[in-house]
Design an enzyme around this catalytic site. Structure first.
Site, PDB file in Angstrom:
ATOM      1  N   GLU A  22     -10.074 -13.413 -11.768  1.00 12.69           N
ATOM      2  CA  GLU A  22      -9.006 -12.621 -12.630  1.00 12.69           C
ATOM      3  C   GLU A  22      -8.275 -11.509 -11.558  1.00 12.69           C
ATOM      4  O   GLU A  22      -9.025 -10.503 -11.096  1.00 12.69           O
ATOM      5  CB  GLU A  22      -9.674 -11.449 -13.597  1.00 12.69           C
ATOM      6  CG  GLU A  22      -8.955 -10.767 -14.456  1.00 12.69           C
ATOM      7  CD  GLU A  22      -8.047  -9.580 -14.124  1.00 12.69           C
ATOM      8  OE1 GLU A  22      -6.781  -9.603 -14.226  1.00 12.69           O
ATOM      9  OE2 GLU A  22      -8.858  -8.540 -13.606  1.00 12.69           O
ATOM     10  N   PRO A  23      -7.195 -12.083 -11.050  1.00 10.67           N
ATOM     11  CA  PRO A  23      -6.424 -11.415 -10.014  1.00 10.67           C
ATOM     12  C   PRO A  23      -5.924 -10.111 -10.293  1.00 10.67           C
ATOM     13  O   PRO A  23      -5.697  -9.179  -9.318  1.00 10.67           O
ATOM     14  CB  PRO A  23      -5.344 -12.324  -9.783  1.00 10.67           C
ATOM     15  CG  PRO A  23      -5.289 -13.222 -11.111  1.00 10.67           C
ATOM     16  CD  PRO A  23      -6.485 -13.135 -11.843  1.00 10.67           C
ATOM     17  N   ARG A  25      -4.820  -6.656 -10.298  1.00 14.34           N
ATOM     18  CA  ARG A  25      -4.069  -5.938  -9.539  1.00 14.34           C
ATOM     19  C   ARG A  25      -3.302  -6.576  -8.169  1.00 14.34           C
ATOM     20  O   ARG A  25      -2.220  -6.177  -7.791  1.00 14.34           O
ATOM     21  CB  ARG A  25      -4.749  -4.529  -8.966  1.00 14.34           C
ATOM     22  CG  ARG A  25      -4.024  -3.837  -8.190  1.00 14.34           C
ATOM     23  CD  ARG A  25      -4.646  -2.415  -7.569  1.00 14.34           C
ATOM     24  NE  ARG A  25      -4.248  -1.579  -6.718  1.00 14.34           N
ATOM     25  CZ  ARG A  25      -2.952  -1.380  -6.472  1.00 14.34           C
ATOM     26  NH1 ARG A  25      -1.962  -1.659  -7.254  1.00 14.34           N
ATOM     27  NH2 ARG A  25      -2.721  -0.411  -5.586  1.00 14.34           N
ATOM     28  N   CYS A  88       2.038  21.128  -9.165  1.00 14.40           N
ATOM     29  CA  CYS A  88       1.491  22.306  -8.440  1.00 14.40           C
ATOM     30  C   CYS A  88      -0.149  22.162  -8.548  1.00 14.40           C
ATOM     31  O   CYS A  88      -0.821  22.960  -8.690  1.00 14.40           O
ATOM     32  CB  CYS A  88       1.991  23.621  -9.165  1.00 14.40           C
ATOM     33  SG  CYS A  88       3.589  23.917  -9.136  1.00 14.40           S
ATOM     34  N   TYR A 118      -1.677  -0.369 -13.157  1.00 16.34           N
ATOM     35  CA  TYR A 118      -2.443   0.899 -13.763  1.00 16.34           C
ATOM     36  C   TYR A 118      -1.470   2.016 -13.609  1.00 16.34           C
ATOM     37  O   TYR A 118      -1.857   3.006 -14.055  1.00 16.34           O
ATOM     38  CB  TYR A 118      -3.786   1.219 -12.863  1.00 16.34           C
ATOM     39  CG  TYR A 118      -4.624   0.169 -12.640  1.00 16.34           C
ATOM     40  CD1 TYR A 118      -5.108  -0.587 -13.643  1.00 16.34           C
ATOM     41  CD2 TYR A 118      -5.060  -0.467 -11.291  1.00 16.34           C
ATOM     42  CE1 TYR A 118      -6.085  -1.887 -13.591  1.00 16.34           C
ATOM     43  CE2 TYR A 118      -5.757  -1.708 -11.127  1.00 16.34           C
ATOM     44  CZ  TYR A 118      -6.384  -2.313 -12.341  1.00 16.34           C
ATOM     45  OH  TYR A 118      -6.988  -3.179 -12.223  1.00 16.34           O
TER      46      TYR A 118
END
Length: 160
Positions: A22-23, A25, A88, A118
């Site tokens: 499952e490639p 990313r 911040c 993501y």
């Protein structure tokens, strides 16, 4: 690798497992570029209009990105700058010590590549900041896939 897998599983008396790749990313990551607008430049820091609310990966597990000035040319020398978000928070660092032009200024656009995986799926409304839009670009044409989340969207959930 498959030969070794067959051998070792047979040696252990186990059926040979079926491998699936499952490639994820690897394919989707390079397909995305995030554009940030510089809100302020303070010394070595470039503060942008996004950050850990739209990309929590750096804050959550130390992912780091690169950034590049887009939309205008600069002949100024490159200086190391750290691109930080608007929240911040100590962990709101998107790209550390990246070479950016010395004349970087508010309003400039920075492109942060390889944010396709993501990035938006992990985005939140942290600090009541709406999630950014998702724009598809193909053959020089842009199309909005997800519109920017507005203050009205955030307030609509308030039942108090």
């Amino acid at each position: 690798m498959l030969v070794a897998l067959a051998y070792e599983s047979g040696r252990a008396g186990l059926p040979r497992p079926r491998l699936t790749v499952e490639p994820g990313r690897w394919v989707v990551g390079p397909a995305g570029i995030t554009l940030y607008r510089v809100a302020a430049v303070k010394g070595r820091f470039a503060i942008v209009d996004g950050g850990m609310s739209d990309n929590p990966r750096p804050a959550l597990y130390g992912a780091r990105y690169h950034a590049r000035l887009v939309g205008r040319r600069s002949s100024d020398p490159l200086v190391p700058r750290t691109v930080v978000g608007r929240h911040c928070e100590a962990g709101d660092v998107l790209a550390a010590d990246v070479p950016l032009p010395a004349d970087l200024r508010p309003g400039d656009l920075l492109a942060v590549p390889v944010t396709g995986a993501y990035h938006l799926s992990m985005a939140s409304t942290y600090n009541a900041v709406g999630r950014p839009p998702l724009i598809a670009v193909r053959d020089g044409r842009a199309r909005v896939l997800l519109r920017r989340e507005t203050a009205a969207d955030l307030l609509r959930r308030d039942v108090g």
